[in-house]
Design a protein around this motif. Structure first.
Motif, short mmCIF file in Angstrom:
data_model
loop_
_atom_site.label_atom_id
_atom_site.label_comp_id
_atom_site.label_asym_id
_atom_site.label_seq_id
_atom_site.Cartn_x
_atom_site.Cartn_y
_atom_site.Cartn_z
N VAL A 120 0.86 -1.19 0.00
CA VAL A 120 0.00 0.00 0.00
C VAL A 120 0.89 1.23 0.00
O VAL A 120 1.81 1.34 0.81
CB VAL A 120 -0.94 0.05 1.23
N PHE A 121 0.60 2.16 -0.91
CA PHE A 121 1.26 3.47 -0.93
C PHE A 121 0.16 4.52 -0.87
O PHE A 121 -0.85 4.40 -1.55
CB PHE A 121 2.09 3.65 -2.20
N LYS A 122 0.37 5.57 -0.06
CA LYS A 122 -0.67 6.59 0.05
C LYS A 122 -0.09 7.96 0.33
O LYS A 122 1.04 8.11 0.78
CB LYS A 122 -1.69 6.21 1.12
N ASP A 123 -0.90 8.96 0.04
CA ASP A 123 -0.55 10.35 0.32
C ASP A 123 -0.89 10.63 1.78
O ASP A 123 -2.02 10.36 2.22
CB ASP A 123 -1.36 11.27 -0.61
N VAL A 124 0.06 11.16 2.55
CA VAL A 124 -0.19 11.38 3.97
C VAL A 124 -1.05 12.61 4.22
O VAL A 124 -1.55 12.80 5.34
CB VAL A 124 1.13 11.49 4.76
N ILE A 125 -1.23 13.47 3.22
CA ILE A 125 -2.09 14.64 3.36
C ILE A 125 -3.51 14.32 2.91
O ILE A 125 -4.48 14.73 3.54
CB ILE A 125 -1.54 15.83 2.55
N GLU A 126 -3.63 13.61 1.80
CA GLU A 126 -4.93 13.22 1.25
C GLU A 126 -5.07 11.71 1.37
O GLU A 126 -4.68 10.96 0.48
CB GLU A 126 -5.03 13.64 -0.23
N PRO A 127 -5.61 11.21 2.47
CA PRO A 127 -5.62 9.77 2.74
C PRO A 127 -6.42 8.93 1.75
O PRO A 127 -6.22 7.72 1.69
CB PRO A 127 -6.21 9.68 4.15
N LEU A 128 -7.30 9.53 0.96
CA LEU A 128 -8.04 8.75 -0.03
C LEU A 128 -7.21 8.52 -1.29
O LEU A 128 -7.60 7.74 -2.15
CB LEU A 128 -9.35 9.44 -0.40
N GLU A 129 -6.08 9.20 -1.40
CA GLU A 129 -5.21 9.01 -2.55
C GLU A 129 -4.20 7.92 -2.21
O GLU A 129 -3.29 8.11 -1.42
CB GLU A 129 -4.52 10.32 -2.92
#
Length: 241
Positions: A120-129
């Motif tokens: 899993v990779f994700k944006d820490v500011i926009e968690p839905l991304e």
């Protein structure tokens, strides 16, 4: 033709492995390998509240990207095997030799550990991304054995790729072939009470495994993110492992 709807063991495994947990740990070790997970004390809270209320903060995003992600995974060298995901500007590559797949994800996203998901990779500011990969065993040899893109897409978004409480809608389901292997790609939206996620998934079968990569963003950011998210799903390829 086998039906995904009538494959309880496959459906049950996908269901258990597809829902993200509320808390996850970011990996930011300079020596971290993309096939090894190490715990970290940095905690990301991917709650729906954060997803609905976060705003664009370029300065903070840049600081996080420079301070945390820069060597969060081992980058592929120019002499990597030919089936490695092509490095694109603004993206970082992932190569999993054990499970036999490769893809790219946007620079600035962090790898996080979520139980039941392979990566899993994700944006820490926009968690839905985010982009997540699930790998489970299957006796089938081709994704078409489970049905058409439309049939599988409807089943996955209603029973696997979104919680039962969310209202889902299949937007498009397509088929592509890469090096003789069939991939289905589905586009859908999942509506929660306080946000809507617009998502893409690509699925295929190989190495005796059922692969699912899902990526997406908050609906309000879809126009900004859609090209990047399409790059993620289109980069996903499976090779013999």
């Amino acid at each position: 033709m086998a039906s995904l709807q009538n494959s309880p063991s496959l459906h049950r495994t996908l269901l258990l492995n597809s829902f993200p947990q509320r808390h996850c740990h970011v990996h930011a070790s300079p020596t971290f390998s993309c096939c090894t997970r190490r715990p970290s004390s940095f905690l990301v809270q991917a709650s729906s509240t954060a997803a609905s209320s976060s705003e664009d903060r370029p300065g903070r995003r840049q600081m996080l990207a420079v301070g945390l992600v820069f060597p969060s995974v081992s980058l592929l060298s120019q002499n990597s095997v030919s089936f490695a995901a092509e490095t694109k500007k603004g993206f970082l590559p992932v190569l999993d030799k054990k499970d036999g797949y490769t893809f790219v994800y946007p620079f600035g996203w962090q790898e996080v550990a979520i139980e039941g998901q392979d990566k899993v990779f994700k944006d820490v500011i926009e968690p839905l991304e985010s982009a997540s990969v699930t790998v489970i065993p299957t006796s089938k040899e081709d994704i078409r054995e489970f049905g058409s893109p439309q049939e599988i897409g409807e089943t996955l978004i209603k029973k696997v790729l979104a919680p039962p409480s969310q209202k889902t809608k299949l937007i498009e389901a397509t088929e592509r072939e890469v090096d003789g292997k069939t991939y289905y790609t589905i586009e859908f939206v999942a509506k929660a009470p306080n946000y809507t996620r617009h998502a893409l998934s690509t699925i295929t079968i190989g190495n005796g495994k059922f692969y699912t990569l899902t990526t997406g963003a908050n609906e309000r950011r879809w126009e900004k993110m859609k090209d990047k998210l399409h790059t993620v799903v289109e980069s996903f390829t499976v090779f013999n492992a």
